[in-house]
Design a protein around this motif. Structure first.
Motif, PDB file in Angstrom:
ATOM      1  N   CYS A 144       0.801  -1.219   0.000  1.00  0.00           N
ATOM      2  CA  CYS A 144       0.000   0.000   0.000  1.00  0.00           C
ATOM      3  C   CYS A 144       0.837   1.274   0.000  1.00  0.00           C
ATOM      4  O   CYS A 144       0.305   2.367  -0.246  1.00  0.00           O
ATOM      5  CB  CYS A 144      -0.955   0.008   1.188  1.00  0.00           C
ATOM      6  SG  CYS A 144      -2.346  -1.135   0.996  1.00  0.00           S
ATOM      7  N   LYS A 145       2.128   1.149   0.270  1.00  0.00           N
ATOM      8  CA  LYS A 145       3.007   2.318   0.252  1.00  0.00           C
ATOM      9  C   LYS A 145       3.117   2.911  -1.149  1.00  0.00           C
ATOM     10  O   LYS A 145       3.485   4.081  -1.307  1.00  0.00           O
ATOM     11  CB  LYS A 145       4.401   1.947   0.768  1.00  0.00           C
ATOM     12  CG  LYS A 145       4.425   1.584   2.245  1.00  0.00           C
ATOM     13  CD  LYS A 145       5.817   1.168   2.693  1.00  0.00           C
ATOM     14  CE  LYS A 145       5.829   0.794   4.174  1.00  0.00           C
ATOM     15  NZ  LYS A 145       7.174   0.336   4.623  1.00  0.00           N
ATOM     16  N   ASN A 146       2.785   2.120  -2.153  1.00  0.00           N
ATOM     17  CA  ASN A 146       2.893   2.575  -3.542  1.00  0.00           C
ATOM     18  C   ASN A 146       1.560   3.007  -4.146  1.00  0.00           C
ATOM     19  O   ASN A 146       1.493   3.327  -5.331  1.00  0.00           O
ATOM     20  CB  ASN A 146       3.514   1.462  -4.404  1.00  0.00           C
ATOM     21  CG  ASN A 146       4.910   1.081  -3.955  1.00  0.00           C
ATOM     22  OD1 ASN A 146       5.719   1.943  -3.634  1.00  0.00           O
ATOM     23  ND2 ASN A 146       5.191  -0.214  -3.899  1.00  0.00           N
ATOM     24  N   PHE A 147       0.505   3.016  -3.336  1.00  0.00           N
ATOM     25  CA  PHE A 147      -0.806   3.428  -3.844  1.00  0.00           C
ATOM     26  C   PHE A 147      -0.842   4.954  -3.981  1.00  0.00           C
ATOM     27  O   PHE A 147      -0.124   5.672  -3.286  1.00  0.00           O
ATOM     28  CB  PHE A 147      -1.914   2.974  -2.890  1.00  0.00           C
ATOM     29  CG  PHE A 147      -2.354   1.547  -3.096  1.00  0.00           C
ATOM     30  CD1 PHE A 147      -1.436   0.512  -3.134  1.00  0.00           C
ATOM     31  CD2 PHE A 147      -3.688   1.233  -3.237  1.00  0.00           C
ATOM     32  CE1 PHE A 147      -1.834  -0.804  -3.314  1.00  0.00           C
ATOM     33  CE2 PHE A 147      -4.115  -0.081  -3.417  1.00  0.00           C
ATOM     34  CZ  PHE A 147      -3.176  -1.098  -3.460  1.00  0.00           C
ATOM     35  N   PRO A 148      -1.678   5.474  -4.877  1.00  0.00           N
ATOM     36  CA  PRO A 148      -1.804   6.927  -5.004  1.00  0.00           C
ATOM     37  C   PRO A 148      -2.287   7.567  -3.705  1.00  0.00           C
ATOM     38  O   PRO A 148      -3.061   6.960  -2.964  1.00  0.00           O
ATOM     39  CB  PRO A 148      -2.825   7.115  -6.123  1.00  0.00           C
ATOM     40  CG  PRO A 148      -3.313   5.775  -6.506  1.00  0.00           C
ATOM     41  CD  PRO A 148      -2.543   4.741  -5.812  1.00  0.00           C
ATOM     42  N   SER A 149      -1.835   8.780  -3.449  1.00  0.00           N
ATOM     43  CA  SER A 149      -2.145   9.455  -2.187  1.00  0.00           C
ATOM     44  C   SER A 149      -3.643   9.655  -1.984  1.00  0.00           C
ATOM     45  O   SER A 149      -4.128   9.639  -0.851  1.00  0.00           O
ATOM     46  CB  SER A 149      -1.428  10.807  -2.133  1.00  0.00           C
ATOM     47  OG  SER A 149      -1.822  11.622  -3.226  1.00  0.00           O
ATOM     48  N   TYR A 150      -4.395   9.831  -3.083  1.00  0.00           N
ATOM     49  CA  TYR A 150      -5.832  10.077  -2.925  1.00  0.00           C
ATOM     50  C   TYR A 150      -6.603   8.825  -2.514  1.00  0.00           C
ATOM     51  O   TYR A 150      -7.792   8.890  -2.215  1.00  0.00           O
ATOM     52  CB  TYR A 150      -6.445  10.672  -4.204  1.00  0.00           C
ATOM     53  CG  TYR A 150      -6.244   9.851  -5.465  1.00  0.00           C
ATOM     54  CD1 TYR A 150      -7.064   8.759  -5.751  1.00  0.00           C
ATOM     55  CD2 TYR A 150      -5.256  10.186  -6.383  1.00  0.00           C
ATOM     56  CE1 TYR A 150      -6.885   8.010  -6.896  1.00  0.00           C
ATOM     57  CE2 TYR A 150      -5.076   9.446  -7.553  1.00  0.00           C
ATOM     58  CZ  TYR A 150      -5.888   8.365  -7.795  1.00  0.00           C
ATOM     59  OH  TYR A 150      -5.711   7.621  -8.947  1.00  0.00           O
ATOM     60  N   GLU A 151      -5.932   7.669  -2.491  1.00  0.00           N
ATOM     61  CA  GLU A 151      -6.591   6.437  -2.037  1.00  0.00           C
ATOM     62  C   GLU A 151      -6.247   6.085  -0.588  1.00  0.00           C
ATOM     63  O   GLU A 151      -6.719   5.086  -0.066  1.00  0.00           O
ATOM     64  CB  GLU A 151      -6.198   5.260  -2.941  1.00  0.00           C
ATOM     65  CG  GLU A 151      -6.739   5.328  -4.359  1.00  0.00           C
ATOM     66  CD  GLU A 151      -8.236   5.086  -4.454  1.00  0.00           C
ATOM     67  OE1 GLU A 151      -8.922   5.077  -3.415  1.00  0.00           O
ATOM     68  OE2 GLU A 151      -8.721   4.920  -5.589  1.00  0.00           O
ATOM     69  N   VAL A 152      -5.435   6.935   0.058  1.00  0.00           N
ATOM     70  CA  VAL A 152      -5.009   6.632   1.431  1.00  0.00           C
ATOM     71  C   VAL A 152      -6.201   6.513   2.374  1.00  0.00           C
ATOM     72  O   VAL A 152      -6.253   5.618   3.230  1.00  0.00           O
ATOM     73  CB  VAL A 152      -4.037   7.721   1.943  1.00  0.00           C
ATOM     74  CG1 VAL A 152      -3.789   7.547   3.453  1.00  0.00           C
ATOM     75  CG2 VAL A 152      -2.708   7.630   1.199  1.00  0.00           C
TER      76      VAL A 152
END
Length: 355
Positions: free
Chosen positions: A131-139
């Motif tokens: 999850c560290k590589n997911f886009p920031s808007y999906e946090v």
């Protein structure tokens, strides 16, 4: 410990076994104890679930003024259990309590040495790293949801390592549901290309392994220690064979596709709502595939609520002129199809004996 306090606590434990640890069913028992001034007796009970503690604290606060702390030995006797196995303070009954009957209890083991726990822990760790590589808007959305569901698998396995058979089934059922929800979030992530096909297959296989381990454990318990108890079948259907699940995943794809259009760029809140409602629909469908019918019904209903919310958001986007009603025809057809399947299944569940 005061003998009367112990008697009440043991009676409550037995009632909990009778009602499959369903907070909906035992809630009336808790209210009854509160009204009679005895709910405080359960305040420090070590083996209660989070849901039980919430209800106990609620009734303790509501009926605090009527709680009785002294001269308990002169109070009315505890009412008999529905199972006719209520624990009484007599010496003869202590030998026959379900809590001391080997057929109705389990040997507690160290959960951290349990292979299923180790698998669940490794799964959670890999998902956190991924999850560290997911886009920031999906946090605050996909990342938060998939990490929560993965953590729930491990947590419920750990809580399930206890003496009470029914509670083990209950906690493992939640763990299985969380595992299937985790798989759904992985599929959503794959659909949005946040993870690769290889990453999905590796993690989804781990999810299947955890479910298999839990199922085999419950099957062994049901056949051995659980004889004489009306335990649910530990075998759960594969959600990937459920047509509404595939359609819900497709619905998510279409919602993400439409909300990426230029017309939605200034509608961040609307975009967020539409995506959350669509993904909530698929996540709840996945989590519904667990042991108990009541839980299955509730998650299907939550999925229907998400569909209703999505419909409202779509209508808002049409009213604002962001998108035309005609362009949403495919989405509307999918939504109606999912709703019809869920409604039919909920009708079948209602006609069956509650699990």
């Amino acid at each position: 410990m005061n003998k009367k306090v112990e008697e009440i606590q043991n009676w409550y434990r037995n009632e909990r076994e009778v009602f499959n640890y369903s907070i909906m069913d035992i809630g009336e028992k808790l209210k009854n104890l509160a009204e009679k001034g005895l709910i405080w007796v359960l305040k420090d009970l070590k083996d209660t679930t989070e849901s039980e503690r919430i209800v106990i604290n609620y009734y303790l606060d509501k009926y605090r003024a009527v709680q009785i702390y002294d001269n308990l030995q002169h109070l009315f006797p505890i009412p008999p259990s529905n199972s006719q196995c209520a624990i009484t303070p007599s010496k003869s009954s202590k030998k026959d309590t379900p809590l001391q009957n080997k057929q109705h209890t389990l040997k507690v083991r160290d959960s951290k040495q349990f292979f299923g726990y180790k698998k669940a822990k490794k799964l959670e760790e890999q998902i956190i790293e991924l999850c560290k590589n997911f886009p920031s808007y999906e946090v605050d959305h996909i990342v938060g949801q998939i990490m929560r569901s993965a953590e729930s698998i491990k947590k419920r396995i750990q809580i399930g390592e206890q003496i009470y058979i029914r509670e083990k089934f209950n906690q493992y059922s939640i763990a299985i549901g969380s595992a299937k929800e985790t798989s759904a979030w992985l599929q959503v992530s794959l659909g949005q290309k946040y993870i690769t096909q290889n990453q999905f297959e590796e993690l989804d296989t781990m999810v299947d392994h955890v479910i298999g381990i839990l199922t085999r454990n419950l099957s062994n318990i049901k056949e051995k220690e659980g004889k004489g108890l009306d335990l649910p079948s530990p075998y759960t259907p594969n959600v990937k064979n459920f047509g509404a699940y595939d359609n819900a995943l497709l619905l998510v794809e279409k919602i993400y596709e439409v909300t990426r259009k230029r017309e939605f760029w200034k509608e961040k809140n609307l975009v967020s709502d539409m995506r959350k409602q669509a993904t909530s629909c698929v996540a709840n469908i996945a989590e519904a595939h667990q042991l108990y019918r009541k839980k299955k019904f509730r998650f299907f209903n939550d999925s229907l609520k998400a569909l209703g919310g999505l419909e409202s958001s779509l209508e808002t986007s049409v009213s604002k002129g962001i998108i035309s009603k005609e362009s949403l025809k495919g989405i509307s057809e999918l939504r109606i199809s999912i709703r019809n399947v869920l409604s039919a299944n909920m009708g079948n569940i209602s006609n069956e004996k509650a699990g």
